[in-house]
Motif scaffolding. Sequence first.
Motif, PDB file in Angstrom:
ATOM      1  N   LEU A   8       0.768  -1.284  -0.010  1.00 13.59           N
ATOM      2  CA  LEU A   8      -0.134   0.035  -0.018  1.00 13.59           C
ATOM      3  C   LEU A   8       0.832   1.285  -0.029  1.00 13.59           C
ATOM      4  CD1 LEU A   8      -3.132   0.529   0.318  1.00 13.59           C
ATOM      5  CD2 LEU A   8      -2.780   0.543   2.676  1.00 13.59           C
ATOM      6  N   GLY A   9       1.920   1.132   0.742  1.00 13.37           N
ATOM      7  CA  GLY A   9       2.542   2.336   0.928  1.00 13.37           C
ATOM      8  C   GLY A   9       3.656   2.320  -0.332  1.00 13.37           C
ATOM      9  N   LEU A  10       3.984   1.321  -0.908  1.00 17.77           N
ATOM     10  CA  LEU A  10       4.784   1.285  -2.042  1.00 17.77           C
ATOM     11  C   LEU A  10       4.119   1.636  -3.317  1.00 17.77           C
ATOM     12  CD1 LEU A  10       7.579   0.373  -3.762  1.00 17.77           C
ATOM     13  CD2 LEU A  10       5.831  -1.605  -4.255  1.00 17.77           C
ATOM     14  N   GLY A  11       3.061   1.530  -3.418  1.00 19.89           N
ATOM     15  CA  GLY A  11       1.991   1.804  -4.604  1.00 19.89           C
ATOM     16  C   GLY A  11       1.985   3.452  -4.645  1.00 19.89           C
ATOM     17  N   THR A  12       1.547   3.911  -3.493  1.00 21.88           N
ATOM     18  CA  THR A  12       1.587   5.516  -3.388  1.00 21.88           C
ATOM     19  C   THR A  12       2.758   6.048  -3.672  1.00 21.88           C
ATOM     20  OG1 THR A  12      -0.353   4.986  -1.947  1.00 21.88           O
ATOM     21  CG2 THR A  12       0.469   7.364  -1.892  1.00 21.88           C
ATOM     22  N   THR A  13       3.912   5.596  -2.895  1.00 20.28           N
ATOM     23  CA  THR A  13       5.136   6.425  -2.999  1.00 20.28           C
ATOM     24  C   THR A  13       5.770   6.256  -4.440  1.00 20.28           C
ATOM     25  OG1 THR A  13       5.410   5.330  -0.759  1.00 20.28           O
ATOM     26  CG2 THR A  13       7.597   6.565  -2.023  1.00 20.28           C
ATOM     27  N   LEU A  14       5.320   5.040  -5.219  1.00 20.94           N
ATOM     28  CA  LEU A  14       5.583   5.201  -6.537  1.00 20.94           C
ATOM     29  C   LEU A  14       5.043   6.043  -7.289  1.00 20.94           C
ATOM     30  CD1 LEU A  14       7.326   3.067  -8.474  1.00 20.94           C
ATOM     31  CD2 LEU A  14       5.297   1.775  -8.598  1.00 20.94           C
ATOM     32  N   THR A  15       3.619   6.224  -7.259  1.00 21.59           N
ATOM     33  CA  THR A  15       3.043   7.387  -7.848  1.00 21.59           C
ATOM     34  C   THR A  15       3.521   8.681  -7.469  1.00 21.59           C
ATOM     35  OG1 THR A  15       0.872   6.128  -7.569  1.00 21.59           O
ATOM     36  CG2 THR A  15       0.568   8.099  -8.432  1.00 21.59           C
ATOM     37  N   PHE A  16       3.924   8.956  -6.253  1.00 19.24           N
ATOM     38  CA  PHE A  16       4.230  10.004  -6.063  1.00 19.24           C
ATOM     39  C   PHE A  16       5.894  10.380  -6.926  1.00 19.24           C
ATOM     40  CE2 PHE A  16       2.989  10.749  -1.301  1.00 19.24           C
ATOM     41  CZ  PHE A  16       1.704  10.948  -1.811  1.00 19.24           C
ATOM     42  N   ALA A  17       6.715   9.578  -6.939  1.00 16.98           N
ATOM     43  CA  ALA A  17       8.116   9.766  -7.427  1.00 16.98           C
ATOM     44  C   ALA A  17       8.031   9.563  -8.742  1.00 16.98           C
ATOM     45  CB  ALA A  17       8.915   8.553  -6.625  1.00 16.98           C
ATOM     46  N   SER A  18       6.806   9.114  -9.498  1.00 17.84           N
ATOM     47  CA  SER A  18       6.946   8.841 -11.014  1.00 17.84           C
ATOM     48  C   SER A  18       6.830  10.390 -11.865  1.00 17.84           C
ATOM     49  CB  SER A  18       5.941   7.866 -11.527  1.00 17.84           C
ATOM     50  OG  SER A  18       4.551   8.463 -11.232  1.00 17.84           O
ATOM     51  N   SER A  19       7.759  10.093 -12.984  1.00 17.22           N
ATOM     52  CA  SER A  19       7.311  11.266 -14.075  1.00 17.22           C
ATOM     53  C   SER A  19       6.931  10.841 -15.178  1.00 17.22           C
ATOM     54  CB  SER A  19       8.881  12.030 -14.137  1.00 17.22           C
ATOM     55  OG  SER A  19       9.783  11.185 -14.636  1.00 17.22           O
ATOM     56  N   HIS A  20       6.754   9.507 -15.007  1.00 19.44           N
ATOM     57  CA  HIS A  20       6.105   8.712 -16.322  1.00 19.44           C
ATOM     58  C   HIS A  20       4.716   8.176 -16.166  1.00 19.44           C
ATOM     59  CE1 HIS A  20       5.660   5.656 -19.517  1.00 19.44           C
ATOM     60  NE2 HIS A  20       7.227   6.160 -20.063  1.00 19.44           N
ATOM     61  N   TRP A  21       3.688   8.354 -17.039  1.00 18.14           N
ATOM     62  CA  TRP A  21       2.500   8.027 -16.878  1.00 18.14           C
ATOM     63  C   TRP A  21       2.259   6.503 -16.440  1.00 18.14           C
ATOM     64  CZ3 TRP A  21      -1.048  10.749 -14.993  1.00 18.14           C
ATOM     65  CH2 TRP A  21      -1.297  12.185 -15.513  1.00 18.14           C
ATOM     66  N   LEU A  22       3.176   5.538 -17.046  1.00 17.34           N
ATOM     67  CA  LEU A  22       2.836   4.110 -16.888  1.00 17.34           C
ATOM     68  C   LEU A  22       3.222   3.805 -15.487  1.00 17.34           C
ATOM     69  CD1 LEU A  22       3.967   2.080 -20.024  1.00 17.34           C
ATOM     70  CD2 LEU A  22       1.629   2.295 -19.010  1.00 17.34           C
ATOM     71  N   LEU A  23       4.322   4.718 -15.146  1.00 18.56           N
ATOM     72  CA  LEU A  23       4.945   4.283 -13.690  1.00 18.56           C
ATOM     73  C   LEU A  23       3.757   4.494 -12.621  1.00 18.56           C
ATOM     74  CD1 LEU A  23       7.344   2.609 -12.836  1.00 18.56           C
ATOM     75  CD2 LEU A  23       8.267   5.030 -12.306  1.00 18.56           C
ATOM     76  N   ALA A  24       3.239   5.740 -12.952  1.00 14.34           N
ATOM     77  CA  ALA A  24       2.157   6.383 -12.213  1.00 14.34           C
ATOM     78  C   ALA A  24       0.991   5.478 -11.995  1.00 14.34           C
ATOM     79  CB  ALA A  24       1.741   7.732 -12.513  1.00 14.34           C
TER      80      ALA A  24
END
Length: 338
Positions: A8-24
């Motif tokens: 749960l934490g990882l998913g949200t953090t990944l979206t925070f940190a991403s600059s690419h739409w697929l990663l978000a």
Amino acid sequence: LSILLLSLGLGTTLTFASSHWLLAWMGLEISTLAIIPLMSQHHHPRAVEATTKYFITQAAAAALILFASTTNAWITGQWDINFDLHFFPASMLTMALALKMGLAPVHFWLPEVLQGLDLTTGLILSTWQKLAPFILMCQIMPVNSSLITFLGVTSTLVGGWGGLNQTQLRKILAYSSIAHLGWMILVMQFNQQLALLALIIYIPMTFSTFMIFKTNSSTTVNTLAASWAKTPALTAITPMNLLSLGGLPPLSGFMPKWMILQELTKQDIPLTASIAALSALLSLYFYLRVSYAMTLTISPNNLNATTPWRLQTTASTLPLAISATISAMLLPLAPATL
């Protein structure tokens, strides 16, 4: 449980940190998939139904996000979040993120889902799960201004009207969440920091409200009336917390509302600001009703709910104490936040 919470934490953090739409998009998917077992862990028909509804809406929103970002990549030739979006995918993304967060007029899943969950999972759903789509929404601003204003005004009004005739606390909290998100969306197109401030103050207020209901093990307005015998100090503090959610001075909840109204007036849209301010009165009514039921009614009336055992609670009340303090006493920090 720890794997699910870490995901749960990882998913949200990944979206925070991403600059690419697929990663978000991937981050949003991970956090959706991680909360689903938490939602259905009680194997109650209501919980399973809520989980199914949640999964379907989130999957639809995620598909829309994927479609919109692919369309944007096809039109503009790049996947970067920080670049300007094309108008059409931007509007589609806005609607998809609104569906993710539960903004009106695509809010219908939120009260139903929240009603089927226990209070802890409901708390995660109302706070943590809102962060990732919220940050994405901040990053694509400013987009279609009339669509954003429409979403914001509809959400504040629906969040006010919807909660009026509710007796279930979780549904009241769901409508409260819709109304607060409406305020944040209204100001987001002009000032993202202000929207973030509103979210940061909304989270401790919601946290303490959920924790209060969990401590009293009550899910309806009726059962709250028994709390004065069980947790008298908490019963005295609760109205402050609820009125802070409603946005009354001198409590913390007044600060974001005040600054948002000020910003909307600066941007020369007084009509929108007036509608938002009037819809806050609707929300205030049902917070007042919950406060009244909790502090001003005597319990031995014919409750059609099981009376909770009056045992000493073993759960830690420190987080509740901290968040209740934050949600009541943060207003003097307003000049510092400016």
